[in-house]
Design a protein around this motif. Structure first.
Motif, mmCIF file in Angstrom:
data_model
loop_
_atom_site.group_PDB
_atom_site.id
_atom_site.type_symbol
_atom_site.label_atom_id
_atom_site.label_comp_id
_atom_site.label_asym_id
_atom_site.label_seq_id
_atom_site.Cartn_x
_atom_site.Cartn_y
_atom_site.Cartn_z
ATOM 1 N N ASP A 104 9.628 8.322 -0.268
ATOM 2 C CA ASP A 104 8.457 8.600 -1.113
ATOM 3 C C ASP A 104 7.441 7.480 -1.006
ATOM 4 O O ASP A 104 7.789 6.302 -1.142
ATOM 5 N N MET A 105 6.196 7.857 -0.754
ATOM 6 C CA MET A 105 5.140 6.843 -0.650
ATOM 7 C C MET A 105 3.930 7.242 -1.478
ATOM 8 O O MET A 105 3.799 8.391 -1.880
ATOM 9 N N ALA A 106 3.061 6.257 -1.703
ATOM 10 C CA ALA A 106 1.826 6.530 -2.435
ATOM 11 C C ALA A 106 0.964 7.489 -1.623
ATOM 12 O O ALA A 106 0.977 7.447 -0.395
ATOM 13 N N PHE A 129 -1.524 6.784 2.063
ATOM 14 C CA PHE A 129 -1.186 5.673 2.962
ATOM 15 C C PHE A 129 0.278 5.775 3.354
ATOM 16 O O PHE A 129 1.059 4.912 3.037
ATOM 17 N N ASP A 130 0.638 6.864 3.998
ATOM 18 C CA ASP A 130 2.041 7.106 4.308
ATOM 19 C C ASP A 130 2.425 6.492 5.650
ATOM 20 O O ASP A 130 2.796 7.161 6.583
ATOM 21 N N SER A 131 2.309 5.181 5.729
ATOM 22 C CA SER A 131 2.567 4.507 6.989
ATOM 23 C C SER A 131 3.501 3.329 6.766
ATOM 24 O O SER A 131 3.211 2.437 5.985
ATOM 25 N N LEU A 132 4.653 3.358 7.406
ATOM 26 C CA LEU A 132 5.580 2.231 7.330
ATOM 27 C C LEU A 132 5.930 1.783 8.733
ATOM 28 O O LEU A 132 5.995 2.583 9.661
ATOM 29 N N ALA A 163 0.835 -1.202 0.000
ATOM 30 C CA ALA A 163 0.000 0.000 0.000
ATOM 31 C C ALA A 163 0.872 1.256 0.000
ATOM 32 O O ALA A 163 0.621 2.201 -0.753
ATOM 33 N N ALA A 164 1.909 1.246 0.828
ATOM 34 C CA ALA A 164 2.760 2.432 0.946
ATOM 35 C C ALA A 164 3.420 2.778 -0.379
ATOM 36 O O ALA A 164 3.644 3.952 -0.676
ATOM 37 N N PHE A 165 3.751 1.763 -1.175
ATOM 38 C CA PHE A 165 4.484 2.028 -2.412
ATOM 39 C C PHE A 165 3.621 1.845 -3.668
ATOM 40 O O PHE A 165 4.140 1.655 -4.765
ATOM 41 N N GLY A 166 2.321 1.889 -3.473
ATOM 42 C CA GLY A 166 1.424 1.982 -4.626
ATOM 43 C C GLY A 166 1.358 0.755 -5.519
ATOM 44 O O GLY A 166 1.094 0.886 -6.716
#
Lengths: 279, 279
Positions: B248-250, B253-256, A149-152
């Protein structure tokens, strides 16, 4: 207050929740159970691919459950069942339903419907797809979905040996991403590679022994990453006929957690997908 | 067979093992407890910065304990205490010592000695150093150490709010890397940044809002990565005066996971450290 009190763990209205310990509800009713406020918020949002059927809250969390439902209704973004029922149980009933203490005190029942075919998930144009082979650990699958999800990633394809992303614990570890990223599950790794290649995807197999460094790959527009288990890795028969990429590591300690390895590879591969301006 | 049978959980010879549930043995005796075959093998190897004092094995694992010791003695790579004692206990005694079932059945007691000062850990020449600020979760610290070892970090500096990397669970999650990667712990984040800058390190603060993408950084020879918690992140006062980089994230959903984020950043930053031929 529009809440349904439950005083008895055997109450038939909460029957599906009693199977929370089972790893796999699929074959049974096409249901799944989601847990915790963050995940329920996602399940009740337009981002979720699945619909909630009911909520079960511990007494202390009833107010939160009402809020979550009211917010979803206000947004009107999704079709909720007419009056999404909220059941409220004492902590004692709650714990006896689950067979262990559910610290977060919030559960929801969801309907999974029919899993799509892999080919149906592959979009046109530039896309990044992730393939999982033999990943049977729910923590790992959850962690991988969070990264997808984070990286599309457009989709995650799982082979038949990989575990169900809609198992409660996988959903929790994914922080709900298992509800949002499209996935299919079933078949062999060979079939998966065939489907991807047939739809114009170049397939990159992640392996510590890969001849190509992740740093050096010029990613094509349609790219798929294939990931195997931490221990065994991908089958040699697959590695030998795919482009195989490695994560460069310091000598003597070439060990990464699977979710971390997938995150590193997705981050390297996602460039044009989430940031069209760069290669 | 050269084994010391233990029939009583109160036996004084295994007294230090009874504190396994305590998070912090530091103040007490300068000891730590390591768990499981993979970790013990590392503790008994030349890679470990620490020395073992004794082993405690469940009956079923006594043969493995003997093998591990014999192998270490054969290699002669480290100074073992003259006849490193191996205590053997029944599963019942073992479980009552720990207060929970130790599934792996192998424990070792180690001596930590005095933690070094941060400055003493900073090598000359090109190097990558990791700084942790406020990371109180042992799983996260363990995961981060595993990545630090994989990507050749010269040292990990932890502020005083971060937890002890030599807590049993952190060692286990690190797959033993907490025993091999040099670390210091204590002081404030400001002091840490001061020490790093004073030794010619450029400090990069990892933050979702960082103006610079990790993809675009031209890493200097002496580079330090600073990482804060998943929730709060690094203090704004620090971010405002450091070079701040983002993953860089989508959108949306900027959660890691923290360990994954640290792995991605270390992988991006380690280039010249583990692969001198490239930039």
């Amino acid at each position: 207050m529009d809440l349904i009190p439950i005083d008895d763990a055997e109450d038939p209205r909460i029957e599906p929740y009693r199977h929370i310990r089972e790893r796999d509800l699929i074959g049974r009713d096409g249901l799944f159970i989601a847990e915790g406020e963050v995940v329920l918020r996602l399940l009740l949002s337009a981002h979720s691919r699945f619909r909630p059927l009911s909520i079960l809250a511990a007494e202390g969390r009833a107010a939160t459950a009402l809020e979550l439902r009211a917010e979803a209704e206000r947004r009107g973004a999704i079709d909720l069942p007419i009056q999404l029922p909220i059941h409220v149980a004492s902590r004692r009933v709650m714990d006896s339903i689950a067979g262990f203490p559910i610290h977060r005190g919030l559960l929801a029942l969801g309907r999974r419907g029919t899993d799509p075919e892999p080919a149906a998930l592959l979009p046109a144009g530039p896309a990044l797809v992730l393939g999982l082979v033999g990943i049977a650990n729910h923590d790992n699958v959850g962690g991988v979905f969070r990264n997808a999800a984070a990286f599309g990633a457009a989709a995650v394809l799982l082979d038949g040996q990989s575990c169900d992303p809609l198992y409660r614990k996988a959903i929790r570890v994914s922080v709900g991403a298992a509800l949002t990223v499209p996935f299919s599950r079933g078949g062999s790794a060979d079939e998966m590679v065939g489907t991807l290649a047939g739809h114009g995807f170049e397939v990159f197999a992640l392996s510590p022994a890969g001849p190509e460094s992740l740093h050096d790959v010029a990613w094509p527009a349609r790219r798929a990453l294939l990931v195997g288990t931490e221990g065994e890795g991908l089958p040699p028969s697959l590695l030998s006929r795919l482009r195989s990429v490695r994560i460069d590591m310091a000598p003597g300690f070439d060990s990464l957690n699977l979710a971390t390895a997938s995150g590193i590879a997705l981050h390297a591969a996602c460039g044009t997908v989430i940031r069209p301006s760069r290669n």
